[in-house]
Motif scaffolding. Structure first.
Motif, PDB file in Angstrom:
ATOM      1  N   GLN A   1      -1.286 -13.392  -2.269  1.00 57.36           N
ATOM      2  CA  GLN A   1      -1.270 -12.016  -1.768  1.00 57.36           C
ATOM      3  C   GLN A   1      -2.615 -11.657  -1.148  1.00 57.36           C
TER       4      GLN A   1
ATOM      5  N   VAL B   1      -2.428  -6.568 -10.144  1.00 56.87           N
ATOM      6  CA  VAL B   1      -2.040  -5.416  -9.327  1.00 56.87           C
ATOM      7  C   VAL B   1      -3.200  -4.438  -9.233  1.00 56.87           C
ATOM      8  N   GLN B   2      -3.837  -4.169 -10.366  1.00 54.13           N
ATOM      9  CA  GLN B   2      -4.973  -3.253 -10.394  1.00 54.13           C
ATOM     10  C   GLN B   2      -6.106  -3.765  -9.505  1.00 54.13           C
TER      11      GLN B   2
ATOM     12  N   GLU C   1       5.950   0.558  -1.793  1.00 54.29           N
ATOM     13  CA  GLU C   1       5.884   0.132  -3.191  1.00 54.29           C
ATOM     14  C   GLU C   1       7.045   0.675  -4.026  1.00 54.29           C
TER      15      GLU C   1
ATOM     16  N   ALA D   1       1.185   2.552  -9.772  1.00 47.04           N
ATOM     17  CA  ALA D   1       0.023   1.909  -9.151  1.00 47.04           C
ATOM     18  C   ALA D   1      -0.281   2.522  -7.794  1.00 47.04           C
TER      19      ALA D   1
ATOM     20  N   GLU E   1       5.290  -4.142  -0.550  1.00 47.74           N
ATOM     21  CA  GLU E   1       5.363  -4.581  -1.950  1.00 47.74           C
ATOM     22  C   GLU E   1       4.249  -5.572  -2.321  1.00 47.74           C
TER      23      GLU E   1
ATOM     24  N   PHE F   1      -5.026  -3.610  -5.684  1.00 50.16           N
ATOM     25  CA  PHE F   1      -4.965  -2.240  -5.192  1.00 50.16           C
ATOM     26  C   PHE F   1      -6.373  -1.654  -5.035  1.00 50.16           C
TER      27      PHE F   1
ATOM     28  N   ASN G   1       6.373   0.150  -7.339  1.00 49.28           N
ATOM     29  CA  ASN G   1       5.482   0.479  -8.454  1.00 49.28           C
ATOM     30  C   ASN G   1       4.754   1.783  -8.128  1.00 49.28           C
TER      31      ASN G   1
ATOM     32  N   SER H   1       2.456  -5.625  -4.850  1.00 49.19           N
ATOM     33  CA  SER H   1       2.412  -5.859  -6.298  1.00 49.19           C
ATOM     34  C   SER H   1       3.523  -6.783  -6.784  1.00 49.19           C
TER      35      SER H   1
END
Length: 263
Positions: free
Chosen positions: A149, A178-179, A200, A205, A168, A182, A202, A170
């Motif tokens: 990613q 993910v944290q 997203e 997030a 997407e 982002f 999520n 995440s």
């Protein structure tokens, strides 16, 4: 003038199926905006309408306008949209697995530019994603999901975009990754001044890093507002943020009526 503006856009697949219905949204210069919704709501279709990638899926914009600055995007093919500064990071990464990270970056670098500029942009990518430099000799197909990613986003930066669309990012990643990713997206937005349109599922997030968000259901924008406003909305909390305790599924129909009213 907004960096990106959609006005009453409709997309039809196979000349029959109406996938998105009258979608209007804006992304201001240097802003970071989320397009939220469940799977199948029309989020990815909206991004493909913007980037011009509907054709291979037998889809087409049949109504509405899409402006990128003072450009009419619907009059341009996908390569010209990239040249204008619009880049789309597709869902599922789509990196070249048989190439190394550096070769992936080179593949995205516009032809005819100087090798010095390539080196400069590559090092900028490595500044955001040092793990890619560490894995420089590995085939990209052997990178972890998070590293792939990072490579997909880094490859997009090689085009020197004015707006990045992320579908997407995440997907399939651990909460810690993910944290991390982002946080880097927000850093790129702030340091480079690049506008971001983030798709997203999520919502938790996404609402931590965006300033404004649109909520999509059944191909329509049913709600929009600042991230703080959406986080405080009881409907969003219950159905998208995992709050509100046990879901009363008998109330779902009533919930949708309220959303149409809010829209």
């Amino acid at each position: 003038m907004p960096r990106l503006a959609l006005s009453n856009v409709e997309v039809v697949y196979d000349k029959v199926f109406l996938a998105i219905k009258g979608v209007s949204l804006e992304v201001e210069e240097g802003d970071i905006v989320a397009l939220l919704g469940a799977n199948g709501a029309g989020k990815s279709t909206t991004l493909k309408a913007i980037s011009g990638l509907l054709g291979p899926e037998r889809g087409a914009v049949t109504r509405g306008e899409i402006a990128f600055g003072d450009l009419d995007l619907l009059s341009l093919g996908p390569p010209k949209r990239v040249e204008a500064g619009l880049v789309h990071v597709l869902e599922g990464r789509r990196i070249f697995g048989h190439l190394t990270p550096e070769e992936n970056l080179l593949a995205a670098f516009p032809s005819g530019r100087s090798s010095a500029r390539f080196t400069e942009l590559r090092e900028r990518v490595y500044t955001y994603f040092p793990r890619l430099k560490e894995r420089g000799r590995a085939k990209a197909g052997y990178l972890s999901g998070g590293e792939q990613q990072m490579l997909a986003i880094g490859r997009a930066l090689m085009t020197e975009p004015r707006l990045i669309m992320l579908d997407e990012p995440s997907l399939g990643l651990s909460p810690l990754l993910v944290q991390e990713i982002f946080a880097i997206i927000r850093e790129i937005n702030e340091r480079e001044g690049v506008s971001v349109l983030l798709v997203e599922q999520n919502a938790n997030a996404a609402l931590e890093i965006v300033r404004h968000a649109y909520l999509v259901e059944n191909g329509q924008i049913v709600m929009d507002g600042s991230a703080e406003v959406l986080k405080q909305n009881p409907d969003v909390q219950e159905f998208y943020l995992g709050g509100g305790g046990k879901v009363d599924y008998h109330a779902v129909k009533h919930y949708r009526r309220r959303k149409r009213w809010l829209a």
